[in-house]
Design a protein around this motif. Structure first.
Motif, PDB file in Angstrom:
ATOM      1  N   SER A 269      14.088   5.559  10.490  1.00 22.39           N
ATOM      2  CA  SER A 269      14.194   6.769   9.799  1.00 22.39           C
ATOM      3  C   SER A 269      13.278   7.668  10.389  1.00 22.39           C
ATOM      4  O   SER A 269      13.151   8.426  11.576  1.00 22.39           O
ATOM      5  N   PHE A 270      12.122   7.513   9.481  1.00 23.58           N
ATOM      6  CA  PHE A 270      10.785   7.580  10.629  1.00 23.58           C
ATOM      7  C   PHE A 270      10.367   7.517  11.584  1.00 23.58           C
ATOM      8  O   PHE A 270       9.277   8.826  12.260  1.00 23.58           O
ATOM      9  N   GLY A 271       9.921   6.074  12.155  1.00 22.68           N
ATOM     10  CA  GLY A 271       9.658   5.941  13.382  1.00 22.68           C
ATOM     11  C   GLY A 271       7.679   5.851  13.090  1.00 22.68           C
ATOM     12  O   GLY A 271       7.477   6.019  13.711  1.00 22.68           O
ATOM     13  N   TRP A 272       7.530   5.774  12.139  1.00 19.16           N
ATOM     14  CA  TRP A 272       6.029   5.296  11.105  1.00 19.16           C
ATOM     15  C   TRP A 272       5.593   4.317  12.236  1.00 19.16           C
ATOM     16  O   TRP A 272       4.843   3.843  12.381  1.00 19.16           O
ATOM     17  N   LEU A 273       6.259   3.382  11.232  1.00 20.07           N
ATOM     18  CA  LEU A 273       5.129   1.631  12.534  1.00 20.07           C
ATOM     19  C   LEU A 273       6.520   1.196  12.823  1.00 20.07           C
ATOM     20  O   LEU A 273       8.230   1.483  12.628  1.00 20.07           O
ATOM     21  N   SER A 274       6.331  -0.031  13.345  1.00 20.74           N
ATOM     22  CA  SER A 274       7.324  -0.551  13.761  1.00 20.74           C
ATOM     23  C   SER A 274       7.708  -2.317  13.302  1.00 20.74           C
ATOM     24  O   SER A 274       6.909  -2.216  11.806  1.00 20.74           O
ATOM     25  N   GLY A 275       8.823  -2.537  13.115  1.00 16.10           N
ATOM     26  CA  GLY A 275       8.733  -4.218  12.982  1.00 16.10           C
ATOM     27  C   GLY A 275       7.488  -4.952  12.435  1.00 16.10           C
ATOM     28  O   GLY A 275       7.559  -5.477  11.265  1.00 16.10           O
ATOM     29  N   GLY A 276       7.178  -5.591  13.471  1.00 17.29           N
ATOM     30  CA  GLY A 276       5.957  -5.901  13.352  1.00 17.29           C
ATOM     31  C   GLY A 276       5.162  -5.659  12.632  1.00 17.29           C
ATOM     32  O   GLY A 276       4.372  -6.439  11.862  1.00 17.29           O
ATOM     33  N   GLU A 277       4.938  -4.449  12.810  1.00 19.87           N
ATOM     34  CA  GLU A 277       3.673  -4.587  12.225  1.00 19.87           C
ATOM     35  C   GLU A 277       4.060  -4.050  10.498  1.00 19.87           C
ATOM     36  O   GLU A 277       3.202  -4.410   9.779  1.00 19.87           O
ATOM     37  N   MET A 278       5.270  -4.211   9.952  1.00 25.28           N
ATOM     38  CA  MET A 278       5.350  -3.387   8.834  1.00 25.28           C
ATOM     39  C   MET A 278       4.928  -5.705   8.295  1.00 25.28           C
ATOM     40  O   MET A 278       4.767  -5.505   6.786  1.00 25.28           O
ATOM     41  N   ALA A 279       6.120  -6.169   8.912  1.00 23.31           N
ATOM     42  CA  ALA A 279       5.392  -7.955   8.928  1.00 23.31           C
ATOM     43  C   ALA A 279       4.327  -8.023   8.367  1.00 23.31           C
ATOM     44  O   ALA A 279       4.047  -8.422   7.090  1.00 23.31           O
ATOM     45  N   ASP A 280       2.821  -7.161   9.489  1.00 12.52           N
ATOM     46  CA  ASP A 280       2.113  -7.456   9.511  1.00 12.52           C
ATOM     47  C   ASP A 280       1.472  -7.006   8.008  1.00 12.52           C
ATOM     48  O   ASP A 280       0.208  -7.920   7.285  1.00 12.52           O
ATOM     49  N   GLY A 281       1.584  -5.572   7.111  1.00 12.24           N
ATOM     50  CA  GLY A 281       1.446  -5.211   5.918  1.00 12.24           C
ATOM     51  C   GLY A 281       1.385  -6.332   4.781  1.00 12.24           C
ATOM     52  O   GLY A 281       0.919  -6.455   4.371  1.00 12.24           O
ATOM     53  N   LEU A 282       2.738  -6.774   5.349  1.00 10.41           N
ATOM     54  CA  LEU A 282       3.395  -7.840   3.960  1.00 10.41           C
ATOM     55  C   LEU A 282       2.502  -8.569   4.035  1.00 10.41           C
ATOM     56  O   LEU A 282       2.533  -9.230   2.911  1.00 10.41           O
ATOM     57  N   GLY A 283       2.759  -9.829   5.162  1.00  6.93           N
ATOM     58  CA  GLY A 283       1.244 -10.428   4.967  1.00  6.93           C
ATOM     59  C   GLY A 283      -0.436 -10.213   4.577  1.00  6.93           C
ATOM     60  O   GLY A 283      -0.625 -10.960   3.963  1.00  6.93           O
ATOM     61  N   LEU A 284      -0.910  -9.067   5.237  1.00 10.52           N
ATOM     62  CA  LEU A 284      -2.065  -9.040   4.103  1.00 10.52           C
ATOM     63  C   LEU A 284      -1.391  -8.642   2.680  1.00 10.52           C
ATOM     64  O   LEU A 284      -2.767  -8.898   2.108  1.00 10.52           O
ATOM     65  N   ALA A 285      -0.777  -7.938   2.567  1.00 12.54           N
ATOM     66  CA  ALA A 285      -1.005  -8.079   0.894  1.00 12.54           C
ATOM     67  C   ALA A 285      -0.486  -9.278  -0.135  1.00 12.54           C
ATOM     68  O   ALA A 285      -1.132  -9.071  -0.881  1.00 12.54           O
ATOM     69  N   GLU A 286      -0.170 -10.366   1.151  1.00 13.01           N
ATOM     70  CA  GLU A 286      -0.417 -11.120   0.306  1.00 13.01           C
ATOM     71  C   GLU A 286      -1.270 -11.613   0.012  1.00 13.01           C
ATOM     72  O   GLU A 286      -1.658 -12.771  -1.001  1.00 13.01           O
ATOM     73  N   THR A 287      -1.555 -12.224   0.546  1.00 15.67           N
ATOM     74  CA  THR A 287      -3.421 -12.272   0.885  1.00 15.67           C
ATOM     75  C   THR A 287      -4.641 -11.885  -0.458  1.00 15.67           C
ATOM     76  O   THR A 287      -5.703 -11.901  -0.355  1.00 15.67           O
ATOM     77  N   THR A 288      -4.270 -10.195  -0.685  1.00 12.76           N
ATOM     78  CA  THR A 288      -5.065  -9.202  -1.172  1.00 12.76           C
ATOM     79  C   THR A 288      -4.409  -9.617  -3.129  1.00 12.76           C
ATOM     80  O   THR A 288      -2.940 -10.190  -3.070  1.00 12.76           O
TER      81      THR A 288
END
Length: 441
Positions: A269-288
């Motif tokens: 909807s907003f076009g803020w991030l790509s699908g791959g970047e969203m997956a990157d963010g989830l991967g980072l959150a899993e490590t914290t």
């Protein structure tokens, strides 16, 4: 487990509560299940601050409320021991360590995303996220699906989201409504059990609830008022604040359910991030440490980092991350401080229990949609929308299939399911695989 007597409980001082809360916040890896187990061991078994029965009743209340249940449980325990002051400190210290780590990782990501070695690392992380989401899907399904009605709710949620692109809040509200009706009239269809006849029922604490709503609503709205006054409604920080404030109200069903809605809106909807970047963010959150929903901070940072005026990119990103974290977690304090005095009555409300059971079942379909969405965007370089009557389908371009993340996803599945590696260890291994494949290429 034997129930301890009230006389055997230890009431900690405020300084002790602060110290132990900070320790829990720094060690709270492993998602909600690991975080709740950590709190139970520390606060019920070892320190004897809370009775077993109270702990479980509070956990049930947190499941009824939107937001991360582990953070809300920490807030409730602090409130139980030292009122609002204790709840605020325990809840914030559960979030702050992970928020600081996530902010540092977001800054690094924003600065290094265009480097080849960094992209290779995150190719491996994104592939591992697929296996992690599938593991979460199976775990949630095993806990939530007990009857044919719950199975039907899960399938209906998946169909509504994936085939018809239905709004996530509408799916959750529909499940709440269906569950409320079924829970009151036919509770056995949702595998509900009546509350014990001996359950206590408290008085109506209206004054405390109204005070909590007024005070924490003002705290929740304060940064948005500052953005409105100093930057206006056309600034990206206003858009960030509005979106994550809305997200905080519909975050039933855990972080993976929320990610489905956030990905749908932030990417499509907003076009803020790509699908791959969203997956990157989830991967980072899993490590914290801390709640997995901290991935919202990553999104807020990147959105503001890329539209920084009148600030520098890093300053704008930090403001975006701080605003996102505030709008995500301030409502959690509102829900707990307003609803905790009603805990005994909520335990006996069949329509609330039915709504929660239905939402939990629907979340299985929501997470299945999330898993398929991530798979399409990680394994294929090009994904298009196709209109077919009332249906709106995502369809990958077969020629854009990427074998490298597919191979790493298979390796991650073996590590997670066959070897039972931890999430952090799996992410480290797949990041190394990404670097190795990039070097070989």
């Amino acid at each position: 487990m034997a129930r301890m007597s009230s006389a055997s409980l230890h009431h900690p001082g405020f300084a002790e509560l602060t110290r132990v809360s900070a320790r829990i916040g720094c060690l709270s890896f492993g998602g909600p299940a690991g975080q709740i187990a950590l709190m139970h061991r520390e606060l019920v078994d070892e320190r004897r601050w809370i009775e077993e029965e109270e702990f479980l009743q509070a956990l049930n209340l947190c499941h009824l409320l939107p937001g991360p249940e582990a953070q809300q449980l920490a807030t409730w325990i602090g409130w139980k021991l030292h009122g609002w002051k204790g709840g605020a400190v325990a809840g914030m210290l559960f979030v702050i360590p992970g928020a600081l780590v996530m902010l540092a990782l977001s800054i690094l990501y924003g600065m290094a995303a265009d480097l080849d070695w960094f992209a290779a690392i995150f190719m491996g992380i994104k592939a591992a996220v697929l296996a992690i989401i599938v593991q979460a899907l199976l775990r949630i399904a095993g806990r939530a699906i007990k009857t044919p009605v719950q199975r039907g709710l899960a399938i209906a949620a998946f169909v509504a989201l994936f085939l018809f692109d239905a709004p996530f809040p509408l799916v959750i509200l529909a499940a709440l409504g269906i569950g409320a009706v079924v829970g009151r009239s036919r509770p056995q269809l949702l595998a509900l059990h009546p509350a014990p006849a001996s359950a206590r029922v408290s008085a109506h604490p209206w004054a405390a609830t109204i005070k909590a709503i007024l005070v924490w609503s003002a705290i929740w709205a304060a940064p948005m008022a500052a953005v409105f006054v100093f930057l206006g409604r056309d600034h990206v920080l206003w858009d960030i604040g509005v979106f994550f404030s809305q997200l905080a109200v519909v975050t039933f069903g855990g972080a993976y359910a929320v990610l489905s809605y956030m990905a749908q809106e932030a990417v499509s909807s907003f076009g803020w991030l790509s699908g791959g970047e969203m997956a990157d963010g989830l991967g980072l959150a899993e490590t914290t440490p801390g709640p997995l929903i901290m991935v919202t901070q990553f999104v807020g940072y990147l959105v503001a980092f890329r539209a920084p005026e009148p600030f520098s990119p890093i300053v704008a990103g930090i403001l975006g991350a701080a605003l996102t974290t505030w709008e995500t977690f301030a409502p959690c304090f509102l829900w707990i401080f307003a609803m905790a005095p009603w805990m005994d009555r909520l335990q006996r409300a069949p329509f609330l229990k039915g709504g929660l059971a239905a939402v939990t079942a629907a979340v299985v379909g929501v997470v299945a949609n999330l898993a398929l969405w991530f798979a399409l965007h990680v394994l294929f370089a090009q994904v298009a929308w196709i209109e077919a009557g009332p249906m709106r389908l995502q369809f990958p371009e077969p020629a854009s299939f990427q074998w490298q993340p597919a191979l790493i996803a298979v390796i991650a599945a073996v590590l997670v399911f066959a070897l039972r590696w931890s999430i952090v260890r799996t992410l480290a291994a797949t990041a190394a695989c990404g670097l190795l494949l990039a070097w070989l290429a």
